[in-house]
Design an enzyme around this catalytic site. Structure first.
Site, mmCIF file in Angstrom:
data_model
loop_
_atom_site.group_PDB
_atom_site.id
_atom_site.type_symbol
_atom_site.label_atom_id
_atom_site.label_comp_id
_atom_site.label_asym_id
_atom_site.label_seq_id
_atom_site.Cartn_x
_atom_site.Cartn_y
_atom_site.Cartn_z
ATOM 1 N N THR A 128 43.728 44.217 19.901
ATOM 2 C CA THR A 128 42.313 43.849 19.902
ATOM 3 C C THR A 128 41.751 43.907 18.487
ATOM 4 O OG1 THR A 128 41.948 44.555 22.179
ATOM 5 C CG2 THR A 128 40.018 44.509 20.743
ATOM 6 N N CYS A 140 36.598 44.170 38.860
ATOM 7 C CA CYS A 140 35.355 44.712 39.416
ATOM 8 C C CYS A 140 34.428 45.059 38.254
ATOM 9 C CB CYS A 140 35.650 45.949 40.252
ATOM 10 S SG CYS A 140 34.226 46.549 41.174
#
Length: 389
Positions: free
Chosen positions: A73, A328
């Site tokens: 990242t 979620c």
């Protein structure tokens, strides 16, 4: 309880050889490689040797083209913000709709900073729309950066990186690829594929979490990402994480040996056995992604009329670890952006499961999943309001 770990695209087990290679740098060779004394100098030589292994893994011309990063990242962020910070005016970033959030997030920020961001779509098998890509290159204004993944993290679909990079270079663009899910599974050769920047994470290929790298081809203008030290030739300040660098290099060496030994073919055979078995025993199921052009360890399959999260929950009762194409967030279940971009039907979009193998996966484990997964799917369908009973 028996544990069958088939979530290797999320993270991998650190190889025993990697842990062994790292241990001396916690107990005996713990010096700072930037120190002037011999104790630190010896460690600096070990870091230099590790950098050579990282460069060799992707066939880079020089070890100096490798920047050690804290993770992929960070490497992705360094690539996108470092390149655009060197521009003298707003430019165009071309990416895909199925990138990892480590690319999509920075692209959103770059759009807020005034750059144009173009997201290229995919077809129903997850293949990049090359016609749209070429059109985006032709219409791009200002400086141009292409950032497209080498292989997708959810479906395993391999993008034609040679063609992507070659067309980009012909259009005068700089090319970055997030190669996290390709590393250790297919050959990465920057001497042949003309990318300018490439990101890899150690923990996806049996090194620890917290280490990654960014390849930067010689001559590429890149602004520093972390300022405050001379390390990484002034491109990323901070004392080197020596044990993890050494472990990462060892993992790359092991990956090369694994490929030579045919472990990728063995993984593909096990993946195909799992796929065939699930399709045969779980009616109304479909494979998501190009079944020919994908990394050898990944299977993304949708079980229609049920929720992938529920399947995962019940698989965990048997010690089976996989992941869902759904995420979620904020208390609401949203289908994966990758699955949605592929136009997967409504009845299947929430029911996607990703099984991802490693070189440690055994046929016994695949048989265990084939024993229990069909009964879990059948149980979930028996309770589904979308299935006619």
């Amino acid at each position: 309880m028996k544990t069958v770990y088939l979530d290797n695209n999320a993270t991998t087990q650190p190889a025993p050889e990697v842990i062994e290679a790292m241990m001396p740098y916690f107990t005996e060779r713990w010096g700072n490689p930037s120190s002037m004394h011999a104790f630190g100098g010896n460690v600096a030589r070990d870091v230099a040797h590790a950098r050579e292994s990282l460069a060799d893994f992707i066939h880079a011309e020089r070890p100096e083209e490798i920047i050690i990063e804290g993770c992929a990242t960070e490497a992705d962020n360094h690539a996108l913000f470092g390149i655009t910070a060197a521009w003298d005016r707003p430019g165009t970033i071309i990416t895909s709709r199925v990138e990892h959030p480590a690319i999509l997030g920075p692209c959103l920020r770059l759009r807020e900073l005034g750059h144009t961001v173009v997201e290229i779509g995919v077809d129903g098998e997850g293949n990049l729309d090359m016609a749209a890509y070429e059109e985006a290159l032709a219409n791009a204004q200002g400086p141009k950066l292409v950032s497209i993944m080498w292989a997708n993290n959810e479906t395993g679909v391999i993008f034609p990186m040679y063609d992507i990079a070659t067309k980009a270079k012909a259009a005068g663009a700089i090319v970055h690829t997030d190669a996290v899910q390709a590393a250790g599974k297919i050959e990465l050769d920057v001497s042949n594929v003309p990318v300018d920047l490439l990101s890899i994470a150690g923990h996806k290929m049996h090194a620890p979490k917290g280490i990654g790298m960014l390849y930067v081809r010689r001559g590429t203008r890149l602004k520093p990402f972390t300022i405050g030290g001379h390390q990484e030739r002034g491109r990323r300040g901070g004392t080197e994480n020596v044990p993890y660098i050494v472990g990462f290099a060892k993992a790359c060496e092991l990956a090369k040996a694994s490929h030579a030994a045919g472990d990728d073919r063995r993984m593909a055979a096990l993946r195909d056995k799992l796929e065939a078995g699930l399709l045969a025993t779980c009616p109304d199921s479909r494979v998501n992604g190009n079944r020919l052009q994908r990394v050898p360890n990944t299977l993304n399959i949708s079980f229609e009329y049920i929720e992938g999260e529920s399947v995962l929950y019940h698989l965990s009762d048997f010690g089976i670890c996989a992941s869902s194409g759904s995420a979620c967030a904020a208390g609401s279940l949203e289908p994966s952006h990758v699955i949605r971009a592929m136009g997967v039907p409504f009845t299947a979009v929430h029911g996607s499961i990703r099984f991802s193998l490693s070189r440690y996966t055994t046929e016994e484990e695949i048989d265990y999943v084939l024993q229990h997964c069909p009964e879990v799917v059948a149980k979930m369908r028996a309770m589904s309001p979308f299935v006619k009973h």
